[in-house]
Scaffold this motif. Structure first.
Motif, PDB file in Angstrom:
ATOM      1  N   PHE A 174    -129.022  19.296 -31.497  1.00 17.98           N
ATOM      2  CA  PHE A 174    -130.138  20.247 -31.501  1.00 17.98           C
ATOM      3  C   PHE A 174    -131.068  20.027 -32.697  1.00 17.98           C
ATOM      4  N   HIS A 175    -132.369  20.225 -32.465  1.00 16.91           N
ATOM      5  CA  HIS A 175    -133.387  20.103 -33.521  1.00 16.91           C
ATOM      6  C   HIS A 175    -134.596  20.907 -33.081  1.00 16.91           C
ATOM      7  N   ASP A 176    -134.796  22.090 -33.715  1.00 16.22           N
ATOM      8  CA  ASP A 176    -135.913  22.958 -33.337  1.00 16.22           C
ATOM      9  C   ASP A 176    -136.085  23.960 -34.471  1.00 16.22           C
ATOM     10  N   ILE A 177    -136.845  25.019 -34.261  1.00 14.89           N
ATOM     11  CA  ILE A 177    -136.988  26.010 -35.327  1.00 14.89           C
ATOM     12  C   ILE A 177    -135.632  26.705 -35.528  1.00 14.89           C
ATOM     13  N   PRO A 178    -135.386  27.231 -36.743  1.00 12.74           N
ATOM     14  CA  PRO A 178    -134.050  27.765 -37.043  1.00 12.74           C
ATOM     15  C   PRO A 178    -133.544  28.782 -36.026  1.00 12.74           C
ATOM     16  N   ASN A 179    -134.376  29.718 -35.623  1.00 12.73           N
ATOM     17  CA  ASN A 179    -133.919  30.760 -34.707  1.00 12.73           C
ATOM     18  C   ASN A 179    -133.475  30.183 -33.359  1.00 12.73           C
ATOM     19  N   THR A 180    -134.227  29.211 -32.884  1.00  7.61           N
ATOM     20  CA  THR A 180    -133.919  28.602 -31.580  1.00  7.61           C
ATOM     21  C   THR A 180    -132.633  27.780 -31.648  1.00  7.61           C
ATOM     22  N   VAL A 181    -132.483  27.032 -32.731  1.00  8.64           N
ATOM     23  CA  VAL A 181    -131.261  26.223 -32.869  1.00  8.64           C
ATOM     24  C   VAL A 181    -130.045  27.132 -33.056  1.00  8.64           C
ATOM     25  N   ALA A 182    -130.221  28.210 -33.836  1.00  7.98           N
ATOM     26  CA  ALA A 182    -129.096  29.143 -34.012  1.00  7.98           C
ATOM     27  C   ALA A 182    -128.673  29.720 -32.666  1.00  7.98           C
ATOM     28  N   ALA A 183    -129.647  30.084 -31.825  1.00  8.90           N
ATOM     29  CA  ALA A 183    -129.319  30.659 -30.510  1.00  8.90           C
ATOM     30  C   ALA A 183    -128.600  29.630 -29.635  1.00  8.90           C
ATOM     31  N   ALA A 184    -129.067  28.388 -29.674  1.00 11.19           N
ATOM     32  CA  ALA A 184    -128.414  27.340 -28.877  1.00 11.19           C
ATOM     33  C   ALA A 184    -126.991  27.097 -29.371  1.00 11.19           C
ATOM     34  N   CYS A 185    -126.821  27.100 -30.686  1.00 11.89           N
ATOM     35  CA  CYS A 185    -125.476  26.872 -31.252  1.00 11.89           C
ATOM     36  C   CYS A 185    -124.543  28.032 -30.917  1.00 11.89           C
ATOM     37  N   ARG A 186    -125.090  29.256 -30.945  1.00  9.36           N
ATOM     38  CA  ARG A 186    -124.259  30.424 -30.588  1.00  9.36           C
ATOM     39  C   ARG A 186    -123.790  30.291 -29.145  1.00  9.36           C
ATOM     40  N   ALA A 187    -124.713  29.933 -28.261  1.00 13.60           N
ATOM     41  CA  ALA A 187    -124.359  29.782 -26.843  1.00 13.60           C
ATOM     42  C   ALA A 187    -123.342  28.655 -26.658  1.00 13.60           C
ATOM     43  N   ALA A 188    -123.538  27.569 -27.381  1.00 13.23           N
ATOM     44  CA  ALA A 188    -122.609  26.434 -27.254  1.00 13.23           C
ATOM     45  C   ALA A 188    -121.227  26.810 -27.797  1.00 13.23           C
ATOM     46  N   ALA A 189    -121.204  27.520 -28.927  1.00 18.71           N
ATOM     47  CA  ALA A 189    -119.911  27.899 -29.516  1.00 18.71           C
ATOM     48  C   ALA A 189    -119.154  28.843 -28.583  1.00 18.71           C
ATOM     49  N   ARG A 190    -119.897  29.672 -27.840  1.00 18.76           N
ATOM     50  CA  ARG A 190    -119.233  30.593 -26.889  1.00 18.76           C
ATOM     51  C   ARG A 190    -118.505  29.846 -25.777  1.00 18.76           C
ATOM     52  N   THR A 191    -118.917  28.640 -25.473  1.00 17.91           N
ATOM     53  CA  THR A 191    -118.235  27.877 -24.416  1.00 17.91           C
ATOM     54  C   THR A 191    -116.869  27.388 -24.886  1.00 17.91           C
ATOM     55  N   GLY A 192    -116.625  27.475 -26.207  1.00 14.20           N
ATOM     56  CA  GLY A 192    -115.310  27.070 -26.724  1.00 14.20           C
ATOM     57  C   GLY A 192    -115.207  25.603 -27.081  1.00 14.20           C
ATOM     58  N   VAL A 193    -116.358  24.917 -27.210  1.00  9.28           N
ATOM     59  CA  VAL A 193    -116.255  23.498 -27.573  1.00  9.28           C
ATOM     60  C   VAL A 193    -115.691  23.355 -28.984  1.00  9.28           C
ATOM     61  N   TRP A 194    -115.058  22.222 -29.214  1.00  8.52           N
ATOM     62  CA  TRP A 194    -114.457  21.906 -30.517  1.00  8.52           C
ATOM     63  C   TRP A 194    -115.529  21.497 -31.521  1.00  8.52           C
ATOM     64  N   LEU A 195    -116.433  20.583 -31.087  1.00  8.30           N
ATOM     65  CA  LEU A 195    -117.481  20.065 -31.965  1.00  8.30           C
ATOM     66  C   LEU A 195    -118.832  20.215 -31.298  1.00  8.30           C
ATOM     67  N   LEU A 196    -119.857  20.566 -32.072  1.00  8.43           N
ATOM     68  CA  LEU A 196    -121.220  20.448 -31.594  1.00  8.43           C
ATOM     69  C   LEU A 196    -122.084  20.000 -32.760  1.00  8.43           C
ATOM     70  N   ASN A 197    -123.331  19.600 -32.486  1.00  5.76           N
ATOM     71  CA  ASN A 197    -124.097  18.983 -33.565  1.00  5.76           C
ATOM     72  C   ASN A 197    -125.582  19.317 -33.523  1.00  5.76           C
ATOM     73  N   VAL A 198    -126.182  19.168 -34.727  1.00  5.93           N
ATOM     74  CA  VAL A 198    -127.624  19.358 -34.909  1.00  5.93           C
ATOM     75  C   VAL A 198    -128.138  18.153 -35.702  1.00  5.93           C
ATOM     76  N   HIS A 199    -129.466  17.979 -35.714  1.00  9.35           N
ATOM     77  CA  HIS A 199    -130.064  16.945 -36.567  1.00  9.35           C
ATOM     78  C   HIS A 199    -130.272  17.500 -37.965  1.00  9.35           C
ATOM     79  N   ALA A 200    -129.707  16.822 -38.966  1.00  7.95           N
ATOM     80  CA  ALA A 200    -129.911  17.270 -40.351  1.00  7.95           C
ATOM     81  C   ALA A 200    -131.386  17.260 -40.732  1.00  7.95           C
ATOM     82  N   SER A 201    -132.171  16.391 -40.094  1.00 12.97           N
ATOM     83  CA  SER A 201    -133.598  16.326 -40.438  1.00 12.97           C
ATOM     84  C   SER A 201    -134.355  17.583 -40.016  1.00 12.97           C
ATOM     85  N   GLY A 202    -133.710  18.499 -39.298  1.00 16.56           N
ATOM     86  CA  GLY A 202    -134.299  19.810 -39.014  1.00 16.56           C
ATOM     87  C   GLY A 202    -134.405  20.679 -40.253  1.00 16.56           C
TER      88      GLY A 202
END
Ligand code: C5P
Length: 240
Positions: A69-97
C-alpha cells in the motif's frame, strides 16, 4: 496497543503467483502448512479477494498479503485495518509513503490484530540509480534502502522489511536482530536461470540476516512441489 510477533516460526514463504483462486488453492493443498507460509500478490488478490485468504487460512496456512500500500495516511491506515481483520500474518506498505503514513498504518494494524506484522518495502529491486534519479532521488539505491529501512523500523516502529537478500546484511547490522527481513530472489543454485538477476541461495540469505525467504517458481513449477518445499526448508536450516 497490541505488539506483533517478530520472530517467524516459518522461514519459507511460497509465492502463489497464479491467475485464479482454483489453481492457487489446488496448488496450496499439495503443500504442508506447517512447513511453509504462502504469499498472495496483486493479481491473485484482485481476482480472488478476501475469500481466498479465508480459504488459505482454513487450510492452515499463514498468509503474506503482498499489496504494497502507498497512499495518504488515512487511506493506507484504513486498508491496513481491513487487511489485518482478515487475519493475515504479514502485510506491507511502501516506506516511500513517508513516516506519517507508516505510523498511521502501523497504529491501525496494532489496534486490529496482534498476530499481524506490518512490513515496509524500501526500494524495489527493479529500481536502479537511474530510476531513483528520474523521481528526484540523487542517491545510490543501497543508501536509499538504508535510509528508508531505518525510517520504517526505528522511526515508525514497523515489524520488518521486504528487501533483497543482498541488502539483508547491511540492514541487519544497522537495525539489529529484531526486524523481520523477508527476502525474495532465492534460488537453490547461485545462477538462477530465469528473470531474477541477482539471486542468493537459501543458506546465504539466512547467513546474511534474512528471517524468511519468498520463493515462487522453483516451487510452483517443480514436478513435486512438496518435495521442493522440503529441500528449501532443510537448506534454510530447519526453521519450522
Ligand atoms: O518466482 P520467484 O521466486 O522469482 O518469485 C518471487 C516472488 O517475490 C514473486 O511473487 C515476486 O513478485 C516477488 N518479489 C520479487 N522481487 C522483489 C519483490 C518481490 O521477486 N524485489
Amino acid at each position: 496497543m497490541n505488539s506483533a510477533p517478530t520472530e517467524p516460526a516459518i522461514r519459507l514463504i511460497v509465492a502463489l503467483d497464479f491467475a485464479d483462486a482454483d489453481t492457487a488453492l489446488s496448488f496450496a493443498r499439495r503443500l504442508d502448512p506447517t512447513r511453509c507460509a504462502v504469499k498472495v500478490g496483486f493479481e491473485l488478490f484482485v481476482v480472488a479477494g478476501p475469500d481466498l485468504l479465508s480459504r488459505l487460512h482454513d487450510l492452515g496456512f499463514r498468509v503474506f498479503l503482498d499489496l504494497k500500500f502507498h497512499d495518504i495516511p488515512n487511506t493506507v491506515a484504513a486498508a491496513c485495518r481491513a487487511a489485518a481483520r482478515t487475519g493475515v500474518w504479514l502485510l506491507n506498505v511502501h516506506a516511500s509513503g513517508g513516516l506519517e503514513m507508516m505510523q498511521a498504518a502501523h497504529a491501525a494494524v496494532r489496534e486490529t490484530n496482534d498476530t499481524t506484522a506490518l512490513l515496509a518495502v524500501t526500494v524495489l529491486t527493479s529500481s536502479d540509480v537511474q530510476t531513483l534519479r528520474e523521481i528526484g532521488v540523487n542517491r545510490e539505491p543501497v543508501d536509499q534502502v538504508g535510509l528508508l529501512g531505518a525510517l520504517a523500523i526505528q522511526e515508525a516502529g514497523l515489524e520488518g522489511l521486504v528487501c533483497s537478500a543482498q541488502e539483508a546484511r547491511m540492514l541487519r547490522e544497522r537495525l539489529g536482530p529484531a526486524p523481520l527481513l523477508v527476502t525474495p530472489g532465492i534460488r537453490l543454485e547461485p545462477a538462477g536461470g530465469d528473470d531474477q538477476k541477482r539471486v542468493m541461495t537459501p543458506e546465504r540469505a539466512i547467513e546474511s540476516g534474512a528471517s524468511a525467504v519468498v520463493v515462487g517458481r522453483p516451487i510452483t513449477r517443480a514436478p513435486d512441489p512438496a518435495a521442493a518445499v522440503d529441500v528449501f526448508v532443510s537448506r534454510l536450516g530447519g526453521a519450522d
